[in-house]
Design a protein around this motif. Sequence first.
Motif, PDB file in Angstrom:
ATOM      1  N   PHE A 133      11.937 -36.169  -1.272  1.00  0.00           N
ATOM      2  CA  PHE A 133      12.591 -35.903  -2.547  1.00  0.00           C
ATOM      3  C   PHE A 133      12.748 -37.192  -3.346  1.00  0.00           C
ATOM      4  O   PHE A 133      13.093 -38.242  -2.793  1.00  0.00           O
ATOM      5  N   HIS A 134      12.512 -37.096  -4.659  1.00  0.00           N
ATOM      6  CA  HIS A 134      12.650 -38.241  -5.554  1.00  0.00           C
ATOM      7  C   HIS A 134      13.405 -37.825  -6.812  1.00  0.00           C
ATOM      8  O   HIS A 134      13.309 -36.679  -7.265  1.00  0.00           O
ATOM      9  N   ALA A 135      14.140 -38.759  -7.367  1.00  0.00           N
ATOM     10  CA  ALA A 135      14.796 -38.572  -8.663  1.00  0.00           C
ATOM     11  C   ALA A 135      14.854 -39.920  -9.363  1.00  0.00           C
ATOM     12  O   ALA A 135      15.250 -40.918  -8.752  1.00  0.00           O
ATOM     13  N   MET A 136      14.472 -39.940 -10.635  1.00  0.00           N
ATOM     14  CA  MET A 136      14.388 -41.201 -11.366  1.00  0.00           C
ATOM     15  C   MET A 136      14.958 -41.047 -12.768  1.00  0.00           C
ATOM     16  O   MET A 136      14.610 -40.114 -13.498  1.00  0.00           O
ATOM     17  N   ASP A 139      24.140 -38.237 -14.533  1.00  0.00           N
ATOM     18  CA  ASP A 139      22.789 -37.809 -14.889  1.00  0.00           C
ATOM     19  C   ASP A 139      22.090 -37.168 -13.698  1.00  0.00           C
ATOM     20  O   ASP A 139      21.354 -36.190 -13.855  1.00  0.00           O
ATOM     21  N   PHE A 140      22.289 -37.718 -12.481  1.00  0.00           N
ATOM     22  CA  PHE A 140      21.663 -37.121 -11.312  1.00  0.00           C
ATOM     23  C   PHE A 140      22.088 -35.673 -11.142  1.00  0.00           C
ATOM     24  O   PHE A 140      21.273 -34.809 -10.813  1.00  0.00           O
ATOM     25  N   PHE A 141      23.365 -35.391 -11.370  1.00  0.00           N
ATOM     26  CA  PHE A 141      23.869 -34.033 -11.158  1.00  0.00           C
ATOM     27  C   PHE A 141      23.646 -33.118 -12.363  1.00  0.00           C
ATOM     28  O   PHE A 141      24.203 -32.028 -12.404  1.00  0.00           O
ATOM     29  N   GLY A 142      22.821 -33.554 -13.327  1.00  0.00           N
ATOM     30  CA  GLY A 142      22.268 -32.604 -14.270  1.00  0.00           C
ATOM     31  C   GLY A 142      22.675 -32.691 -15.710  1.00  0.00           C
ATOM     32  O   GLY A 142      22.102 -31.979 -16.540  1.00  0.00           O
ATOM     33  N   TYR A 197      16.475 -41.262 -26.273  1.00  0.00           N
ATOM     34  CA  TYR A 197      16.100 -40.308 -25.232  1.00  0.00           C
ATOM     35  C   TYR A 197      16.503 -40.864 -23.864  1.00  0.00           C
ATOM     36  O   TYR A 197      16.403 -42.069 -23.618  1.00  0.00           O
ATOM     37  N   CYS A 198      16.929 -39.975 -22.985  1.00  0.00           N
ATOM     38  CA  CYS A 198      17.164 -40.344 -21.591  1.00  0.00           C
ATOM     39  C   CYS A 198      16.835 -39.130 -20.731  1.00  0.00           C
ATOM     40  O   CYS A 198      16.902 -37.982 -21.194  1.00  0.00           O
ATOM     41  N   SER A 199      16.470 -39.374 -19.497  1.00  0.00           N
ATOM     42  CA  SER A 199      16.063 -38.262 -18.634  1.00  0.00           C
ATOM     43  C   SER A 199      16.222 -38.634 -17.172  1.00  0.00           C
ATOM     44  O   SER A 199      16.223 -39.805 -16.805  1.00  0.00           O
ATOM     45  N   THR A 200      16.359 -37.602 -16.341  1.00  0.00           N
ATOM     46  CA  THR A 200      16.263 -37.742 -14.895  1.00  0.00           C
ATOM     47  C   THR A 200      15.282 -36.694 -14.409  1.00  0.00           C
ATOM     48  O   THR A 200      15.487 -35.494 -14.636  1.00  0.00           O
ATOM     49  N   ALA A 201      14.198 -37.144 -13.783  1.00  0.00           N
ATOM     50  CA  ALA A 201      13.174 -36.241 -13.255  1.00  0.00           C
ATOM     51  C   ALA A 201      13.385 -36.053 -11.763  1.00  0.00           C
ATOM     52  O   ALA A 201      13.832 -36.973 -11.057  1.00  0.00           O
ATOM     53  N   TYR A 202      13.049 -34.856 -11.258  1.00  0.00           N
ATOM     54  CA  TYR A 202      13.161 -34.510  -9.838  1.00  0.00           C
ATOM     55  C   TYR A 202      11.788 -34.059  -9.342  1.00  0.00           C
ATOM     56  O   TYR A 202      11.138 -33.221  -9.976  1.00  0.00           O
ATOM     57  N   TRP A 203      11.355 -34.617  -8.202  1.00  0.00           N
ATOM     58  CA  TRP A 203      10.065 -34.217  -7.664  1.00  0.00           C
ATOM     59  C   TRP A 203       9.979 -34.568  -6.180  1.00  0.00           C
ATOM     60  O   TRP A 203      10.773 -35.337  -5.649  1.00  0.00           O
TER      61      TRP A 203
END
Length: 372
Positions: free
Chosen positions: A167-170, A96-99, A339-345
Amino acid sequence: MEHGAMRGLYVLGGGRTGRFSSYDRSGGNHDWADIPPGETHTLMDFPGSGIIRHIWMTCWVSGVDGKEEAHHLRKLTLRMYWDGEEEPSVQAPLGDFFGVAFGLRRAYHSAALAMNPQDGRGFNCFFPMPFAAHARVTLHNECDSPCRLYYYVDYEEMALPPDAGRFHAMFRQEKDTMGWAPREPGFLDREKADVPGEPAFMPKAWTVKNLDGKDNYLVLEAKGRGAYVGCNLGIDVFERQANDWYGEGDDMFFIDGEAWPPRLHGTGTEDYFNTAFCPRQEYFSPSSGLTVYSGDKAGFAFGGKNAMYRLHVLDPIRFETSLRFSIEHGHANKLSNEYCSTAYWYQDEPHLPFGPYPQARERLPREHPWET
């Protein structure tokens, strides 16, 4: 004319380039790290100031039968810690982290993330990741079998500008969004009567209003000053509802505590991900892509797993005090899907606590008959 990432390549000086990798320190060819089940491997532990510029990795997880362990990209968790923090700023299943959601692999590339051949096994991340005093990157193995991990973490040792965010990813998920529409087939067929003043195709169910966004699927809630730079989203349509099209769910960005309606209010999920008219074609581009479409296999138009990404590398969404980004699950949150997601900010520290991270068994995607 200079363009994009090539601008400034000719400027000499600056930082000193370094790398952490899994190469064989003995000079042999055992160029991987072995991570037993339940163990954590540290990829990078660097006391200093700098910026991670690129991460590449690949892995193999197989049991005694030699077959690749199912769902291993959901059972491996990548974490990153900046400047001595105890709680991670990055926490997501490896795939999921890699997209690509659901721990799946697809050969694709974007402006910041890629899964390269063979078969999408070459994972790459080009998001710059600044740190002022310390950087630590780990991978935790919750598989039943050992993980063979190959990796590079390339960085520049350098002083940071004072306004450098971290950098953050969740990763987040909801196994069932619990929409208000009844799940029995035929519900929307009974709602096909025209709505006065609306196009002839609009069912009565569309007259239900969402005037606050409170029941939306939450992709990201952040506190502090920062910039949202993208996400990937997975939607598993596991109920064969009469209307299984998920894309009428609007995206909503509430910036700095503003009330509804937010200044960034979208017109539909497929619109936010830069597609149109119920897309059924897998594709990728620098800023957006539909990496997984399963409807043709599921036997109904959008059944099963759908995965997509949207990167805001050229159009970041900036906030001064807070950001709440959510998406409706179907029009006015009527549909019951996974639903599932990984946000980047990027943001100033400290960040909001991520909350409980689901155990490996909870992260596993649903299995459908047409997938076996």
